[in-house]
Design a protein around this motif. Structure first.
Motif, PDB file in Angstrom:
ATOM      1  N   ALA A  80      25.103 -70.461 -12.333  1.00 15.06           N
ATOM      2  CA  ALA A  80      24.764 -71.671 -13.094  1.00 15.06           C
ATOM      3  C   ALA A  80      26.031 -72.480 -13.362  1.00 15.06           C
ATOM      4  CB  ALA A  80      24.094 -71.285 -14.407  1.00 15.06           C
ATOM      5  N   ARG A  81      25.919 -73.783 -13.258  1.00 16.04           N
ATOM      6  CA  ARG A  81      27.098 -74.647 -13.452  1.00 16.04           C
ATOM      7  C   ARG A  81      27.737 -74.437 -14.820  1.00 16.04           C
ATOM      8  NH1 ARG A  81      24.054 -78.146 -10.116  1.00 16.04           N
ATOM      9  NH2 ARG A  81      25.285 -78.826  -8.324  1.00 16.04           N
ATOM     10  N   THR A  82      26.920 -74.202 -15.828  1.00 14.99           N
ATOM     11  CA  THR A  82      27.488 -73.973 -17.161  1.00 14.99           C
ATOM     12  C   THR A  82      28.336 -72.703 -17.153  1.00 14.99           C
ATOM     13  OG1 THR A  82      25.398 -72.924 -17.787  1.00 14.99           O
ATOM     14  CG2 THR A  82      25.739 -75.213 -18.478  1.00 14.99           C
ATOM     15  N   ASP A  83      27.805 -71.646 -16.558  1.00 12.42           N
ATOM     16  CA  ASP A  83      28.547 -70.384 -16.501  1.00 12.42           C
ATOM     17  C   ASP A  83      29.805 -70.523 -15.641  1.00 12.42           C
ATOM     18  OD1 ASP A  83      26.449 -69.429 -18.000  1.00 12.42           O
ATOM     19  OD2 ASP A  83      25.640 -68.129 -16.438  1.00 12.42           O
ATOM     20  N   LYS A  84      29.656 -71.182 -14.504  1.00  9.71           N
ATOM     21  CA  LYS A  84      30.790 -71.357 -13.589  1.00  9.71           C
ATOM     22  C   LYS A  84      31.928 -72.117 -14.276  1.00  9.71           C
ATOM     23  CE  LYS A  84      29.599 -73.697 -10.080  1.00  9.71           C
ATOM     24  NZ  LYS A  84      29.162 -74.267  -8.805  1.00  9.71           N
ATOM     25  N   ASN A  85      31.595 -73.153 -15.007  1.00 10.47           N
ATOM     26  CA  ASN A  85      32.648 -73.944 -15.649  1.00 10.47           C
ATOM     27  C   ASN A  85      33.216 -73.262 -16.880  1.00 10.47           C
ATOM     28  OD1 ASN A  85      33.132 -76.358 -13.981  1.00 10.47           O
ATOM     29  ND2 ASN A  85      30.924 -76.520 -14.176  1.00 10.47           N
ATOM     30  N   ALA A  86      32.427 -72.479 -17.588  1.00 13.12           N
ATOM     31  CA  ALA A  86      32.971 -71.664 -18.681  1.00 13.12           C
ATOM     32  C   ALA A  86      33.952 -70.644 -18.110  1.00 13.12           C
ATOM     33  CB  ALA A  86      31.849 -70.974 -19.448  1.00 13.12           C
ATOM     34  N   LEU A  87      33.594 -70.057 -16.965  1.00 12.67           N
ATOM     35  CA  LEU A  87      34.505 -69.125 -16.290  1.00 12.67           C
ATOM     36  C   LEU A  87      35.779 -69.822 -15.850  1.00 12.67           C
ATOM     37  CD1 LEU A  87      32.025 -67.046 -14.110  1.00 12.67           C
ATOM     38  CD2 LEU A  87      33.524 -66.161 -15.916  1.00 12.67           C
ATOM     39  N   ARG A  88      35.654 -71.004 -15.300  1.00  9.64           N
ATOM     40  CA  ARG A  88      36.845 -71.743 -14.847  1.00  9.64           C
ATOM     41  C   ARG A  88      37.804 -72.000 -16.003  1.00  9.64           C
ATOM     42  NH1 ARG A  88      33.454 -75.893 -10.943  1.00  9.64           N
ATOM     43  NH2 ARG A  88      33.624 -74.638  -9.039  1.00  9.64           N
ATOM     44  N   ILE A  89      37.260 -72.395 -17.136  1.00  8.38           N
ATOM     45  CA  ILE A  89      38.098 -72.637 -18.314  1.00  8.38           C
ATOM     46  C   ILE A  89      38.749 -71.334 -18.767  1.00  8.38           C
ATOM     47  CG2 ILE A  89      38.061 -73.306 -20.761  1.00  8.38           C
ATOM     48  CD1 ILE A  89      35.709 -75.253 -19.941  1.00  8.38           C
ATOM     49  N   ALA A 107      41.155 -66.512 -25.130  1.00 10.21           N
ATOM     50  CA  ALA A 107      40.650 -67.187 -23.932  1.00 10.21           C
ATOM     51  C   ALA A 107      39.278 -66.639 -23.545  1.00 10.21           C
ATOM     52  CB  ALA A 107      41.634 -67.032 -22.777  1.00 10.21           C
ATOM     53  N   ILE A 108      39.143 -65.317 -23.567  1.00 13.43           N
ATOM     54  CA  ILE A 108      37.869 -64.692 -23.202  1.00 13.43           C
ATOM     55  C   ILE A 108      36.788 -65.031 -24.228  1.00 13.43           C
ATOM     56  CG2 ILE A 108      36.692 -62.463 -22.930  1.00 13.43           C
ATOM     57  CD1 ILE A 108      39.379 -61.410 -21.720  1.00 13.43           C
ATOM     58  N   ASN A 109      37.108 -64.876 -25.509  1.00  7.84           N
ATOM     59  CA  ASN A 109      36.112 -65.161 -26.551  1.00  7.84           C
ATOM     60  C   ASN A 109      35.664 -66.617 -26.543  1.00  7.84           C
ATOM     61  OD1 ASN A 109      35.943 -62.527 -27.495  1.00  7.84           O
ATOM     62  ND2 ASN A 109      37.552 -62.825 -29.009  1.00  7.84           N
ATOM     63  N   GLU A 110      36.597 -67.524 -26.319  1.00  3.09           N
ATOM     64  CA  GLU A 110      36.234 -68.947 -26.281  1.00  3.09           C
ATOM     65  C   GLU A 110      35.315 -69.243 -25.094  1.00  3.09           C
ATOM     66  OE1 GLU A 110      36.694 -71.651 -28.283  1.00  3.09           O
ATOM     67  OE2 GLU A 110      37.572 -70.365 -29.799  1.00  3.09           O
ATOM     68  N   ALA A 111      35.591 -68.645 -23.941  1.00  4.90           N
ATOM     69  CA  ALA A 111      34.725 -68.850 -22.777  1.00  4.90           C
ATOM     70  C   ALA A 111      33.332 -68.283 -23.031  1.00  4.90           C
ATOM     71  CB  ALA A 111      35.346 -68.208 -21.536  1.00  4.90           C
ATOM     72  N   ILE A 112      33.267 -67.132 -23.697  1.00  3.97           N
ATOM     73  CA  ILE A 112      31.969 -66.539 -24.044  1.00  3.97           C
ATOM     74  C   ILE A 112      31.209 -67.474 -24.980  1.00  3.97           C
ATOM     75  CG2 ILE A 112      30.844 -64.636 -25.297  1.00  3.97           C
ATOM     76  CD1 ILE A 112      33.175 -62.838 -24.203  1.00  3.97           C
ATOM     77  N   SER A 122      21.614 -64.856 -21.076  1.00  3.90           N
ATOM     78  CA  SER A 122      22.523 -63.799 -20.620  1.00  3.90           C
ATOM     79  C   SER A 122      23.900 -64.334 -20.226  1.00  3.90           C
ATOM     80  CB  SER A 122      21.896 -63.050 -19.437  1.00  3.90           C
ATOM     81  OG  SER A 122      21.668 -63.936 -18.368  1.00  3.90           O
ATOM     82  N   SER A 123      24.154 -65.595 -20.462  1.00  2.00           N
ATOM     83  CA  SER A 123      25.418 -66.205 -20.051  1.00  2.00           C
ATOM     84  C   SER A 123      26.631 -65.542 -20.699  1.00  2.00           C
ATOM     85  CB  SER A 123      25.427 -67.699 -20.353  1.00  2.00           C
ATOM     86  OG  SER A 123      24.502 -68.364 -19.545  1.00  2.00           O
ATOM     87  N   GLY A 124      26.552 -65.263 -21.987  1.00  4.57           N
ATOM     88  CA  GLY A 124      27.680 -64.654 -22.687  1.00  4.57           C
ATOM     89  C   GLY A 124      28.058 -63.311 -22.093  1.00  4.57           C
ATOM     90  N   LYS A 125      27.051 -62.493 -21.778  1.00  2.00           N
ATOM     91  CA  LYS A 125      27.316 -61.172 -21.193  1.00  2.00           C
ATOM     92  C   LYS A 125      27.913 -61.313 -19.797  1.00  2.00           C
ATOM     93  CE  LYS A 125      23.752 -58.762 -23.757  1.00  2.00           C
ATOM     94  NZ  LYS A 125      22.497 -58.019 -23.711  1.00  2.00           N
ATOM     95  N   PHE A 126      27.393 -62.253 -19.032  1.00  2.00           N
ATOM     96  CA  PHE A 126      27.908 -62.480 -17.675  1.00  2.00           C
ATOM     97  C   PHE A 126      29.374 -62.908 -17.726  1.00  2.00           C
ATOM     98  CE2 PHE A 126      28.522 -65.494 -14.063  1.00  2.00           C
ATOM     99  CZ  PHE A 126      28.455 -64.564 -13.035  1.00  2.00           C
ATOM    100  N   ILE A 127      29.682 -63.867 -18.579  1.00  2.00           N
ATOM    101  CA  ILE A 127      31.055 -64.369 -18.714  1.00  2.00           C
ATOM    102  C   ILE A 127      31.973 -63.239 -19.179  1.00  2.00           C
ATOM    103  CG2 ILE A 127      32.568 -66.003 -19.944  1.00  2.00           C
ATOM    104  CD1 ILE A 127      30.518 -67.267 -17.909  1.00  2.00           C
ATOM    105  N   ASN A 128      31.520 -62.470 -20.151  1.00  2.00           N
ATOM    106  CA  ASN A 128      32.310 -61.353 -20.661  1.00  2.00           C
ATOM    107  C   ASN A 128      32.618 -60.348 -19.548  1.00  2.00           C
ATOM    108  OD1 ASN A 128      33.615 -59.760 -22.657  1.00  2.00           O
ATOM    109  ND2 ASN A 128      31.769 -58.530 -22.897  1.00  2.00           N
TER     110      ASN A 128
END
Length: 152
Positions: A80-89, A107-112, A122-128
């Motif tokens: 998902a674009r939202t997840d991809k860009n949170a990961l990029r940041i 950095a990790i907590n802010e992206a989550i 499930s985005s937070g778990k995926f990013i984490n």
């Protein structure tokens, strides 16, 4: 004090629109200007916003490669674009920001938090999971190799 969390949210919105519309990097300033005009907050750190946007775009191939390596079961175009860009940041901040200024856990907590705000259930778990994998790999690479004992 300026709110970095709110500034990251602006970065997220800018990168999302840039990605969604498949804009050229040169067009991102227009997107940023538009997003800033929509904000009523006065506590934005414009230098921080621009630094992250420039940094993500300048390091995009490396960042996207890390995402692909850390989440091999998820091709980049299926994230998902939202997840991809949170990961990029998050990856940009993990790899390229001063660790004193932005510690890895921040950095990790802010992206989550960005993923939870803008993404799905499930985005937070995926990013984490993805950022945790990347961070562990970074730590392994930065550890000094144990010295081999000489045997005569």
């Amino acid at each position: 004090m300026q709110s970095r969390h709110l500034s990251r949210q602006i970065v997220m919105q800018v990168l999302y629109e840039w990605d969604f519309k498949s804009l050229k990097p040169a067009q991102i300033q227009q997107v940023l200007t538009k997003q800033l005009s929509l904000q009523k907050a006065s506590k934005l750190d414009l230098n921080f916003i621009q630094e992250i946007i420039r940094g993500v775009l300048a390091n995009l191939p490396t960042i996207d490669k890390l995402i692909a390596q850390a989440a091999p079961e998820w091709p980049l175009n299926q994230i998902a674009r939202t997840d991809k860009n949170a990961l990029r940041i998050g990856i940009y901040e993990l790899m390229y920001q001063d660790k004193q200024e932005v510690p890895p856990k921040v950095a990790i907590n802010e992206a989550i938090e960005l993923a939870k705000t803008f993404g799905g259930n499930s985005s937070g778990k995926f990013i984490n999971g993805v950022l945790g994998t990347i961070f562990r790999d970074m730590e392994k690479k930065s550890e000094p190799e144990p010295k081999k004992s000489k045997q005569s």
